[in-house]
Structures are given as structure tokens and as C-alpha cells.
Enzyme design. Structure first.
Site, mmCIF file in Angstrom:
data_model
loop_
_atom_site.group_PDB
_atom_site.id
_atom_site.type_symbol
_atom_site.label_atom_id
_atom_site.label_comp_id
_atom_site.label_asym_id
_atom_site.label_seq_id
_atom_site.Cartn_x
_atom_site.Cartn_y
_atom_site.Cartn_z
ATOM 1 N N ASP A 52 5.243 5.010 5.643
ATOM 2 C CA ASP A 52 4.467 5.889 6.537
ATOM 3 C C ASP A 52 4.983 7.327 6.445
ATOM 4 O O ASP A 52 4.417 8.235 7.061
ATOM 5 C CB ASP A 52 4.434 5.364 7.976
ATOM 6 C CG ASP A 52 5.797 5.307 8.622
ATOM 7 O OD1 ASP A 52 6.815 5.546 7.934
ATOM 8 O OD2 ASP A 52 5.859 5.016 9.838
ATOM 9 N N SER A 53 6.018 7.554 5.629
ATOM 10 C CA SER A 53 6.414 8.930 5.289
ATOM 11 C C SER A 53 5.234 9.676 4.669
ATOM 12 O O SER A 53 5.243 10.902 4.598
ATOM 13 C CB SER A 53 7.600 8.923 4.320
ATOM 14 O OG SER A 53 7.341 8.090 3.208
ATOM 15 N N LYS A 63 6.460 -3.714 6.175
ATOM 16 C CA LYS A 63 7.758 -3.259 6.714
ATOM 17 C C LYS A 63 7.525 -2.760 8.130
ATOM 18 O O LYS A 63 6.486 -2.146 8.415
ATOM 19 C CB LYS A 63 8.349 -2.143 5.847
ATOM 20 C CG LYS A 63 9.688 -1.612 6.422
ATOM 21 C CD LYS A 63 10.463 -0.767 5.414
ATOM 22 C CE LYS A 63 9.991 0.654 5.310
ATOM 23 N NZ LYS A 63 10.066 1.443 6.561
ATOM 24 N N GLU A 84 18.892 2.980 7.187
ATOM 25 C CA GLU A 84 18.692 4.424 6.975
ATOM 26 C C GLU A 84 19.679 5.247 7.797
ATOM 27 O O GLU A 84 19.908 4.985 8.990
ATOM 28 C CB GLU A 84 17.249 4.823 7.354
ATOM 29 C CG GLU A 84 17.007 6.318 7.192
ATOM 30 C CD GLU A 84 15.548 6.730 7.152
ATOM 31 O OE1 GLU A 84 14.662 5.855 7.167
ATOM 32 O OE2 GLU A 84 15.301 7.960 7.110
ATOM 33 N N GLU A 86 9.797 -1.111 11.714
ATOM 34 C CA GLU A 86 11.060 -0.527 12.186
ATOM 35 C C GLU A 86 11.514 -1.228 13.470
ATOM 36 O O GLU A 86 10.682 -1.612 14.299
ATOM 37 C CB GLU A 86 10.867 0.975 12.450
ATOM 38 C CG GLU A 86 10.528 1.754 11.191
ATOM 39 C CD GLU A 86 10.344 3.248 11.434
ATOM 40 O OE1 GLU A 86 10.669 3.736 12.544
ATOM 41 O OE2 GLU A 86 9.890 3.933 10.501
ATOM 42 N N ASP A 91 4.133 -0.116 4.990
ATOM 43 C CA ASP A 91 4.643 0.103 6.349
ATOM 44 C C ASP A 91 3.568 -0.169 7.391
ATOM 45 O O ASP A 91 2.415 0.255 7.232
ATOM 46 C CB ASP A 91 5.059 1.578 6.515
ATOM 47 C CG ASP A 91 6.543 1.795 6.326
ATOM 48 O OD1 ASP A 91 7.309 0.809 6.269
ATOM 49 O OD2 ASP A 91 6.950 2.970 6.237
HETATM 50 O O1 KIV Z 1 8.313 5.685 5.311
HETATM 51 C C1 KIV Z 1 9.119 5.589 4.374
HETATM 52 O O2 KIV Z 1 8.912 6.125 3.286
HETATM 53 C C2 KIV Z 1 10.311 4.792 4.602
HETATM 54 C C3 KIV Z 1 11.404 4.854 3.589
HETATM 55 C C4 KIV Z 1 11.866 6.202 3.295
HETATM 56 C C5 KIV Z 1 12.486 3.891 3.866
HETATM 57 O O3 KIV Z 1 10.397 4.111 5.560
#
Ligand code: KIV
Length: 273
Positions: free
Chosen positions: A49-50, A118, A187, A120, A88
Site C-alpha cells: 500500500d506504499s 499482507k 520494519e 499490519e 497489502d
Molecule cells: O507497503 C509496502 O510497500 C510495505 C513494504 C515496504 C514492507 O509494506
């Protein structure tokens, strides 16, 4: 032979089995062309989600929607033939209840074709991780500096600096691993804590800003290619500086359009060269 050079698709079970072995190589990808470039070199493509910050110019990942993740996840999963694709779950799509998490994780898997999601969080998300895993959704967990909690954490700052905080992150990692996560992203923590977590878990840790003590590494691809230059976290190594090359190419194009040097005869239809 390394998993990255093999031709068969990498599964979450393959990654799980890499605990303590050859380090897992992971990069983010948000588009099909980038996924094609990375696919044979990495074990895991993370549609993080970056992308909210890197692709959409948002200040944090909090404004990222499920629809954004599905659109980019589908593009990456279509392009990837080898690497395991993980997408994510964005903020607000899983924290409410295990049922909400399953509904949205199932949508992500059905509409993108990814292998896993994924999410968090630590101890508080363990029940949700178990709920998803028991229903056939492989889960990668993410502890330490969890960007979706940026406001609660007081910024993008490293975590676990006091012994009490370190114990809490270790407990978080244990909880999500025991709940069935096939791997845990760690992280923004110091090496000693990353090592304690990696030694404590039976599943691989994938570090970002968490030292070489982890079982693998992940970076945001635009960061390591020098394409995203809004800021550079300490843990990023620039393997290329592509932004100046892009700027130079665009400057040359603009000059050639203005001087009518482009398009040349070889770029035109019906013109003999
Ligand atoms: O959102 C993302 O790209 C991430 C990674 C940098 C671990 O969670």
C-alpha cells in the site's frame, strides 16, 4: 539452484520453507511492466500500500482504498510468472473484525489472482490472521513500524527502542506467527531486536530497515531505483539513480520537439529513408 532462478512459480509454502536458509528477496511492484522486469530476479513481489505515496502522491498510506489495491494487484499478478505475489490489505479493510478481513481478503484474492495478502499489526490481529489462514487465505504479517499506524506511532520513526517496546514487538511477531502467518515483515527496528524476533519465530522474517539479521529483505522498488525522491529513509540503498536519467531524457525530447528534430524520417509513415 536458487528459488529466484527457477522457472516454476514460488509459493507461500516455498517461502515458509526458506526459514534460516537462502535469504528471501522481495521488492514492491505496482504495475505490470515493473513486475515483468523484476519477476525473474526476486522471490516475492509485494503490491504494497506504499503505492499510495509512491504512485498516487498521498502523504501516508492511510488514504489507499481496496479498489486501488485490487487494480494494481491484478496488474502485477497478470505479469508475474515466477515470483509469489502478495497484496497489502489497506487501512480500514481488515481491522474491524475477522469477518470483514475475510470478506476483503477473499475479494483481493479472487479479483487479483495473488497468492496471499499482507496485513499490519501484532497481538491484536492474531485472531484475524488465524481466521483467514483457517479459511484458505495465506497471510504475511507486518510488525514494528507499521505505516498504517503512522499517526499513533508519532511518525515514520524506528520502533522498539526501549526494552518494554522491544518486548511488545517480539510478542506481536510471536502472536501472528503462532496464528499461522507464513512470514512476518519486520520494519524499522534495530538489529538486536530483529535478531531476537528472527530467532524466536519458526517462519521467515522479511526485514525493511531491520538489519541483515532477518531471513529476507524488502525494499520499495522506486526507492532502490532512485525514482522516488520525495525523501530517502536511512535504510534505503540506491542501486540506481534513475530520476536524473528520466529528467535528462525528457529535456532532450522537449528540445527536439521544439526544434523539430523529432520526429525524424525514420519515425514517420510513408517517408523513404
Ligand atoms: O507497503 C509496502 O510497500 C510495505 C513494504 C515496504 C514492507 O509494506
Amino acid at each position: 539452484m536458487s528459488v529466484a532462478t527457477a522457472t516454476k512459480p514460488v509459493t507461500t509454502r516455498d517461502l515458509r520453507a526458506r526459514k534460516g536458509g537462502e535469504p528471501i528477496v522481495c521488492l514492491t511492484a505496482y504495475t505490470a511492466p515493473m513486475a515483468r522486469l523484476l519477476d525473474n530476479e526476486v522471490d516475492l513481489l509485494l503490491v504494497g500500500d506504499s503505492l499510495g505515496m509512491v504512485v498516487y502522491g498521498l502523504p501516508t498510506t492511510i488514504g489507499v482504498t481496496l479498489e486501488m489495491m485490487i487494480a494494481h494487484g491484478a496488474a502485477v499478478a497478470r505479469a508475474a510468472k515466477h515470483a509469489c505475489v502478495v497484496v497489502d490489505l489497506p487501512f480500514g479493510a481488515y481491522q474491524e473484525s475477522p469477518e470483514q478481513a475475510f470478506r476483503n481478503a477473499a475479494r483481493v484474492m479472487m479479483e487479483t489472482g495473488c497468492a496471499a495478502v499482507k496485513l499490519e499489526g501484532g497481538t491484536e490481529m492474531a485472531e484475524t490472521v488465524r481466521f483467514l489462514v483457517e479459511r484458505g487465505v495465506p497471510v504475511m504479517a507486518h510488525v514494528g513500524l507499521t505505516p498504517q499506524a503512522v499517526h499513533a506511532l508519532g511518525g515514520f520513526v524506528s520502533q522498539g527502542k526501549t526494552e518494554a517496546e522491544a518486548e511488545k514487538i517480539l510478542a506481536d511477531a510471536r502472536a501472528v506467527a503462532e496464528a499461522g502467518a507464513f512470514s512476518v515483515v519486520v520494519e524499522g527496528v534495530q538489529e538486536a531486536l530483529a535478531r531476537r524476533i528472527t530467532e524466536a519465530l519458526s517462519v521467515p522474517t522479511v526485514g525493511i530497515g531491520a538489519s541483515p539479521a532477518c531471513d529476507g529483505q524488502v525494499l520499495v522498488v522506486d526507492d532502490m531505483l532512485g525514482l522516488f525522491s520525495d525523501f530517502k529513509p536511512k535504510f534505503v540503498k540506491r542501486y540506481a539513480e534513475l530520476a536524473p536519467q528520466v529528467a535528462e531524457a525528457v529535456r532532450t525530447y522537449a528540445a527536439e520537439v521544439r526544434s523539430r528534430a523529432f520526429p525524424a524520417p525514420e519515425h514517420c509513415f510513408g517517408v523513404k529513408r
